[in-house]
Structures are given as C-alpha cells and as structure tokens.
Motif scaffolding. Structure first.
Motif, PDB file in Angstrom:
ATOM      1  N   ASP A 105       0.849  -1.200   0.000  1.00  0.00           N
ATOM      2  CA  ASP A 105       0.000   0.000   0.000  1.00  0.00           C
ATOM      3  C   ASP A 105       0.881   1.246   0.000  1.00  0.00           C
ATOM      4  OD1 ASP A 105      -2.391  -1.403   0.056  1.00  0.00           O
ATOM      5  OD2 ASP A 105      -2.789  -1.027   2.188  1.00  0.00           O
ATOM      6  N   THR A 106       0.322   2.351  -0.459  1.00  0.00           N
ATOM      7  CA  THR A 106       1.019   3.628  -0.410  1.00  0.00           C
ATOM      8  C   THR A 106       0.285   4.530   0.563  1.00  0.00           C
ATOM      9  OG1 THR A 106       1.800   3.386  -2.673  1.00  0.00           O
ATOM     10  CG2 THR A 106       1.847   5.603  -1.745  1.00  0.00           C
ATOM     11  N   LEU A 107       1.033   5.087   1.504  1.00  0.00           N
ATOM     12  CA  LEU A 107       0.477   5.965   2.536  1.00  0.00           C
ATOM     13  C   LEU A 107       0.653   7.416   2.114  1.00  0.00           C
ATOM     14  CD1 LEU A 107      -0.696   6.292   5.430  1.00  0.00           C
ATOM     15  CD2 LEU A 107       1.677   6.288   6.254  1.00  0.00           C
ATOM     16  N   TYR A 108      -0.452   8.149   2.108  1.00  0.00           N
ATOM     17  CA  TYR A 108      -0.465   9.587   1.844  1.00  0.00           C
ATOM     18  C   TYR A 108      -0.999  10.275   3.084  1.00  0.00           C
ATOM     19  CZ  TYR A 108       0.041   8.271  -3.055  1.00  0.00           C
ATOM     20  OH  TYR A 108       0.500   7.747  -4.229  1.00  0.00           O
ATOM     21  N   THR A 109      -0.354  11.347   3.489  1.00  0.00           N
ATOM     22  CA  THR A 109      -0.756  12.034   4.717  1.00  0.00           C
ATOM     23  C   THR A 109      -1.116  13.480   4.436  1.00  0.00           C
ATOM     24  OG1 THR A 109       0.632  10.588   6.064  1.00  0.00           O
ATOM     25  CG2 THR A 109       0.002  12.680   7.043  1.00  0.00           C
TER      26      THR A 109
END
Length: 161
Positions: A105-109
């Motif tokens: 998964d790719t985490l975007y904040t």
C-alpha cells in the motif's frame, strides 16, 4: 553574493488553521519495512511477522505495524511543517487505525492545523495542535492522530540563532 535557500518547516506565525497541508510524495510500504520495524521495536505480534498464521485471521494477511504507520504519517509532515521550526512534540492523542495498511500500500498524509496559541510561559514560542490523517492509495483512511507541538515564531528563532 550567492543566495542560500534553506529547506525548513513553517514557523508558528506561518501556519494557517483549517488549511489542508498535503504531504507528498506518498510512501509505499513494504514487507521489509514491516519486519524491520517490528523486530527492531521488539514487537513479536504474529500479525506482523507470521504470514501463515495471519492468513487464518480476519484480514487474511499480515498487517503493517500500526506504530510504523503512525511514525510514517507524522514523519511525512516534517519537511513541510516542522523541520527546524519545532522545539518539542508535546503529545499525541486520539490515535486511530480505522483500516489496515498492507504490504504494497502507499500511505499519503494530510495535516490540518486545528488550533494555535502563543505560549504564556515561553515568549517567542507557540503551541500548535494539528490533525494528521493517513490514507492509502484508494483514499481509505488508515490512521489519524492529533498532535500537539511547541513551535518557534520566526522572529524569536532568528534572535536565538
């Protein structure tokens, strides 16, 4: 004379309430990240380390260590908001993990400044409360946390240097 531009976060005076600060790029998380972080912090939870056992659990696979997710979410905000402008982290509250983060998964904040006030006991410094929200590549919220920091004002930091 050569002009020098130093990368830094924002000072107390530059932070705006109710603005969404989107931290890019995202961070694609890996099995290696999960195993290293989990073992480095002495967390023996099989949900992070044992693929065969985790396959029989409700999510059907290993989950990223939630403390890794929290740390990465806060870390993604540093260059844009607090690099060189923070004095101290005062606390984290309301930490939630409403959906798992998985290997790949790719985490975007994103961060929203909920409030800020000048310190009554520390001239030239202010207390900032921010809400960090982490989403995966599909936009699903995987983590959130409220964070309170002690930050420099621009003028006081320049005078201190």
């Amino acid at each position: 004379m050569t002009r020098i531009v130093e990368q830094r976060g924002l000072y107390f005076d530059e932070l705006e309430e109710e603005v969404v600060y989107a931290h890019k790029p995202g961070r694609t998380v890996t099995e290696t990240d999960n195993v290293l972080f989990t073992t480095m912090t002495m967390n023996t939870q099989a949900l992070h380390l044992d693929a065969a056992w985790s396959a029989g659990q409700p999510f059907g696979q290993r989950l990223m260590n939630s403390m890794f997710t929290l740390s990465t979410m806060v870390g993604q905000s540093v260059t844009q908001l607090t690099q060189g402008t923070i004095i101290a982290q005062l606390g984290l509250t309301d930490v939630t993990f409403p959906h798992p983060l998985y290997h790949g998964d790719t985490l975007y904040t994103e961060t929203v400044i909920l409030g800020k006030r000048l310190s009554s006991s520390r001239p030239g410094q202010g207390v900032v409360t921010m809400q960090h929200t982490g989403r995966n590549q599909d936009g699903t919220v995987v983590a959130s946390a409220t964070r309170t920091c002690l930050m420099w004002t621009k003028e006081a930091h320049a005078a201190q240097s």
